[in-house]
Design an enzyme around this catalytic site. Structure first.
Site, PDB file in Angstrom:
ATOM      1  N   ARG A  37       0.823  -1.209   0.000  1.00 10.98           N
ATOM      2  CA  ARG A  37       0.000   0.000   0.000  1.00 10.98           C
ATOM      3  C   ARG A  37       0.856   1.257   0.000  1.00 10.98           C
ATOM      4  NH1 ARG A  37      -4.651  -1.878   4.343  1.00 10.98           N
ATOM      5  NH2 ARG A  37      -5.555  -3.542   3.083  1.00 10.98           N
ATOM      6  N   ARG A  41      -3.396   6.419   0.071  1.00 10.49           N
ATOM      7  CA  ARG A  41      -3.913   7.563   0.817  1.00 10.49           C
ATOM      8  C   ARG A  41      -2.887   8.289   1.659  1.00 10.49           C
ATOM      9  NH1 ARG A  41      -8.661   4.354   3.622  1.00 10.49           N
ATOM     10  NH2 ARG A  41      -7.006   2.786   3.542  1.00 10.49           N
ATOM     11  N   ARG A  50      -6.762  11.425  -7.144  1.00 13.30           N
ATOM     12  CA  ARG A  50      -7.967  10.611  -7.017  1.00 13.30           C
ATOM     13  C   ARG A  50      -9.220  11.435  -6.762  1.00 13.30           C
ATOM     14  NH1 ARG A  50      -8.849   5.884  -4.581  1.00 13.30           N
ATOM     15  NH2 ARG A  50     -10.992   6.589  -4.846  1.00 13.30           N
ATOM     16  N   ASP A  86      -6.930  -3.405  -6.997  1.00 12.98           N
ATOM     17  CA  ASP A  86      -7.637  -3.942  -5.849  1.00 12.98           C
ATOM     18  C   ASP A  86      -7.945  -5.400  -6.133  1.00 12.98           C
ATOM     19  OD1 ASP A  86      -9.268  -2.912  -3.244  1.00 12.98           O
ATOM     20  OD2 ASP A  86     -10.362  -4.531  -4.243  1.00 12.98           O
ATOM     21  N   TYR A 164     -15.165 -12.971   0.388  1.00 17.94           N
ATOM     22  CA  TYR A 164     -15.931 -11.759   0.061  1.00 17.94           C
ATOM     23  C   TYR A 164     -17.223 -12.111  -0.663  1.00 17.94           C
ATOM     24  CZ  TYR A 164     -12.561  -8.096   1.339  1.00 17.94           C
ATOM     25  OH  TYR A 164     -11.754  -7.226   2.032  1.00 17.94           O
TER      26      TYR A 164
END
Length: 354
Positions: A37, A41, A50, A86, A164
């Protein structure tokens, strides 16, 4: 099928990189480091890029995904880029109704709970090269800009994808998925084989487009016992990794909370094992018999600790990792979104100097 002649491992651009050497069990001139990552962010340039663009859309716009992938390489001088994507992107490309809800995570339009639900997924057909074109294009753009810095391809392991799909959204205990694997093992096997083929095609497309290594990320495997992992998750992970077997790229297998599963995760066909922050690397090396390169495992929580505390921890990780036949420094999970980017840059400098 072999890698194309323009691939960085074939034309020599990344063949002698520190990352590829360490993944191959060698000792490069400087210890390689990158962060899971690292693109995201924690970077103000990422947030600016973004703005107003949804997560899945940003993954499927080649120029945008490429630029996001490159940002931390420019800023931190890390030894590898990790492809910005992702784990649910291949599900979306295969026709699954999925969205990433801010503050929640991946949410399915409907849960997959029955044999009929799985049959509908399978009837949609394989993930085609045409559907994967945005991914291949983004990788090609990125590799062209990286030069001698290798790109790592990225995909989610079938167990996590299946969890998921069965749960319909993120879950703490994955109870519905773990119930299905025992109550309806045939449907579970069909689901995980489908997930393996989809995520395997996603990973293979990245490698053929220029990725010099590949990482399979199993977010939720730590919820399984060793026996359940071996019986109900390992076969599909092996099937996914088989998609890039024989192409000459090193593969990394990483999961969270998987200290008891490390050897089984390696034995599905991985060259390198990523270790989370819960287990010291010298102990991980012992459990793996001293013959497997390792990746990890700085505790992300310490990124906000005073520098002397973080520095001592990083040096300890380096010392313990030196006992393995190869070591790539990384975090024991992803970069927290509120991390100061300057701290990451300083960690990279420390690793390279050490």
């Amino acid at each position: 099928m072999s890698l194309p002649v323009t691939h960085p491992l074939v034309d020599g651009r990344t063949t002698n990189s520190a990352l590829v050497a360490a993944y191959s069990g060698e000792a490069p001139s400087r210890r390689p480091v990158w962060f899971m990552r690292q693109a995201g962010r924690s970077l103000p340039e990422y947030r600016a890029l973004r703005e107003g663009v949804g997560m899945l859309e940003s993954c499927l716009r080649p120029e945008l995904a490429s630029e996001i992938t490159l940002q931390p390489v420019r800023r931190h001088d890390v030894d590898a880029a990790i492809f910005f994507s992702d784990i649910v992107v291949p599900l979306l490309l295969a026709g699954v109704d999925v969205d990433i809800v801010p503050g929640v995570g991946p949410v399915m339009g409907s849960a997959v709970r029955t044999a009929e639900d799985v049959a509908r997924l399978r009837d949609a057909g394989p993930l085609t090269a045409e559907a994967l074109e945005p991914v291949s294009d983004a990788v090609a753009l990125t590799v062209a800009a990286l030069g001698s810095t290798p790109l790592i391809g990225f995909a989610g392991a079938p167990f996590t994808l299946a969890a998921y799909l069965v749960e319909g959204r993120p879950s703490r205990d994955h109870l519905a998925a773990r119930t299905m694997m025992h109550a309806d093992p045939d449907t579970w096997r069909a689901l995980t084989e489908w997930a393996a083929d989809v995520t395997g095609a996603f990973l293979r497309a990245q490698v053929l487009a220029g990725a010099s290594a590949a990482q399979l990320f199993d977010s939720w495997a730590g919820s399984l016992s060793l026996a359940d992992y071996v019986a109900h998750a390992a076969p599909s992970s092996g099937r996914a990794l088989a998609s890039v077997a024989g192409l000459g790229v090193r593969t990394v297998h990483f999961g969270t909370g998987t200290s008891e599963l490390l050897a089984a995760m390696r034995d599905v066909g991985a060259d390198v094992i990523g270790v989370d922050y819960r287990l010291p690397l010298d102990e991980a090396n012992r459990r793996l018999g001293g013959r497997t390169p390792l990746q990890g495992n700085i505790d992300p929580a310490l990124l906000k600790a005073p520098w002397p505390v973080l520095e001592a921890h990083v040096r300890d990780v380096i010392a313990r990792g030196a006992q393995a036949p190869g070591h790539v420094v990384n975090l024991g999970h992803g970069v927290p979104p509120d991390t100061d980017p300057e701290v990451l840059t300083r960690v990279v400098q420390l690793v390279h100097e050490a």
